[in-house]
Design a protein around this motif. Structure first.
Motif, PDB file in Angstrom:
ATOM      1  N   UNK A   1      24.310  -2.769 -31.958  1.00 59.56           N
ATOM      2  CA  UNK A   1      25.631  -2.269 -32.319  1.00 59.56           C
ATOM      3  C   UNK A   1      26.680  -3.281 -31.897  1.00 59.56           C
ATOM      4  N   UNK A   2      27.533  -3.644 -32.847  1.00 62.63           N
ATOM      5  CA  UNK A   2      28.646  -4.533 -32.580  1.00 62.63           C
ATOM      6  C   UNK A   2      29.938  -3.806 -32.931  1.00 62.63           C
ATOM      7  N   UNK A   3      30.883  -3.786 -32.007  1.00 67.92           N
ATOM      8  CA  UNK A   3      32.180  -3.159 -32.249  1.00 67.92           C
ATOM      9  C   UNK A   3      33.269  -4.217 -32.150  1.00 67.92           C
ATOM     10  N   UNK A   4      33.956  -4.456 -33.260  1.00 68.24           N
ATOM     11  CA  UNK A   4      35.049  -5.420 -33.280  1.00 68.24           C
ATOM     12  C   UNK A   4      36.305  -4.785 -32.701  1.00 68.24           C
ATOM     13  N   UNK A   5      36.947  -5.484 -31.778  1.00 62.94           N
ATOM     14  CA  UNK A   5      38.213  -5.047 -31.201  1.00 62.94           C
ATOM     15  C   UNK A   5      39.257  -6.126 -31.512  1.00 62.94           C
ATOM     16  N   UNK A   6      39.959  -5.984 -32.640  1.00 61.63           N
ATOM     17  CA  UNK A   6      40.886  -7.040 -33.068  1.00 61.63           C
ATOM     18  C   UNK A   6      41.958  -7.322 -32.024  1.00 61.63           C
ATOM     19  N   UNK A   7      42.375  -8.562 -31.959  1.00 64.56           N
ATOM     20  CA  UNK A   7      43.417  -8.956 -31.017  1.00 64.56           C
ATOM     21  C   UNK A   7      44.660  -8.102 -31.187  1.00 64.56           C
ATOM     22  N   UNK A   8      44.983  -7.761 -32.426  1.00 64.64           N
ATOM     23  CA  UNK A   8      46.188  -6.961 -32.696  1.00 64.64           C
ATOM     24  C   UNK A   8      46.090  -5.547 -32.138  1.00 64.64           C
ATOM     25  N   UNK A   9      44.872  -5.087 -31.784  1.00 64.17           N
ATOM     26  CA  UNK A   9      44.703  -3.738 -31.240  1.00 64.17           C
ATOM     27  C   UNK A   9      44.752  -3.702 -29.715  1.00 64.17           C
ATOM     28  N   UNK A  10      44.845  -4.865 -29.061  1.00 66.34           N
ATOM     29  CA  UNK A  10      44.815  -4.906 -27.607  1.00 66.34           C
ATOM     30  C   UNK A  10      46.128  -4.406 -27.024  1.00 66.34           C
ATOM     31  N   UNK A  11      46.040  -3.869 -25.795  1.00 68.43           N
ATOM     32  CA  UNK A  11      47.248  -3.528 -25.069  1.00 68.43           C
ATOM     33  C   UNK A  11      47.871  -4.769 -24.461  1.00 68.43           C
ATOM     34  N   UNK A  12      49.031  -4.582 -23.836  1.00 70.44           N
ATOM     35  CA  UNK A  12      49.650  -5.730 -23.175  1.00 70.44           C
ATOM     36  C   UNK A  12      51.151  -5.639 -23.144  1.00 70.44           C
ATOM     37  N   UNK A  13      51.764  -6.705 -22.636  1.00 75.71           N
ATOM     38  CA  UNK A  13      53.215  -6.756 -22.510  1.00 75.71           C
ATOM     39  C   UNK A  13      53.649  -8.210 -22.402  1.00 75.71           C
ATOM     40  N   UNK A  14      54.873  -8.464 -22.836  1.00 77.04           N
ATOM     41  CA  UNK A  14      55.460  -9.798 -22.717  1.00 77.04           C
ATOM     42  C   UNK A  14      56.543  -9.728 -21.646  1.00 77.04           C
ATOM     43  N   UNK A  15      56.297 -10.444 -20.546  1.00 75.97           N
ATOM     44  CA  UNK A  15      57.204 -10.398 -19.393  1.00 75.97           C
ATOM     45  C   UNK A  15      58.133 -11.605 -19.335  1.00 75.97           C
ATOM     46  N   UNK A  16      58.223 -12.346 -20.428  1.00 78.45           N
ATOM     47  CA  UNK A  16      59.018 -13.563 -20.416  1.00 78.45           C
ATOM     48  C   UNK A  16      58.186 -14.737 -19.947  1.00 78.45           C
TER      49      UNK A  16
END
Length: 231
Positions: A1-16
């Motif tokens: 089983x392979x599950x793709x987790x696209x970069x666009x679906x990742x969490x995160x934040x831009x702190x400058x």
């Protein structure tokens, strides 16, 4: 089983100063379906602006691997360890009973890293830190960079049932990685475009792997691939 987790679906934040993307729940990002993958707890994709970084902060009972993709990261800790780890190279920190460290980008250009946290086999051991160069041009297929498995004597040692490997493939080249029965893997192309057992992934996408014995990775474009073999 392979599950793709696209970069666009990742969490995160831009702190400058920090552009952070989280493959698993971390800091203010929480997803109950992405808490961990086996004993892999964190895979952060960080871009750190020049002259900035993480001030001294503590960790305990976690194996922390930093894979430098571009630039360099400079480490210092309360044990007296200091080091500068360049692109393609790796540093590992066994937090054990407790360690406080800082990580700064002292370069003139942004530094890009993967920071990977793995749950240790045993808590309460003495803390330690180490680093080692792994020139990208010396990689033939997958090369073991950090490992807690017996026999991986040329790699950095971690205190976890896991192995970090990486490969650099030219377009059209392939590499294979065999998983023992019951093992999982998590794979991210740092650059390029790849196919893993027929599943296509772009740079910085994640692929969660379960119930697969052989992974055949083919580079559609020149690609740098990082994989963790997990319990």
């Amino acid at each position: 089983m392979l599950e793709l987790r696209p970069f666009t679906s990742l969490g995160g934040a831009h702190h400058g100063w920090l552009d952070a993307h989280h493959h698993f729940s971390f800091a203010e990002y929480h997803d109950p379906n992405r808490m961990h993958w086996g004993n892999l707890r964190v895979w952060n994709d960080d871009i750190i602006a020049p002259g900035t970084g993480f001030p001294q902060h503590p960790h305990r009972d976690m194996e922390i691997i930093t894979y430098v993709r571009e630039g360099a990261i400079s480490h210092a800790d309360n044990l007296g360890n200091k080091g500068r780890t360049e692109a393609g190279d790796v540093q590992v920190m066994s937090a054990g009973t407790g360690i406080a460290h800082s990580e700064y980008n002292l370069e003139d250009t942004p530094t890009q890293i993967f920071q990977i946290w793995i749950i240790p086999n045993e808590a309460g051991l003495p803390p330690s830190w180490g680093a080692k160069p792994f020139p990208k041009g010396d990689r033939e297929g997958f090369v073991t960079l950090a490992s807690g498995k017996a026999g991986d004597s040329d790699s950095l040692r971690i205190r976890a049932d896991a192995r970090l490997v990486a490969a650099n493939l030219k377009a059209g080249e392939s590499a294979e990685y065999r998983l023992d029965s019951g093992r999982r893997a998590y794979l991210v192309p740092a650059t390029g475009v790849i196919e893993v057992n027929g599943l296509r992934a772009q740079a910085r996408d994640g692929i969660a792997v379960e119930d697969e014995q052989m992974l055949r990775v083919t580079a559609i474009e020149d690609s740098e691939i990082v994989l963790v073999d997990l319990a």
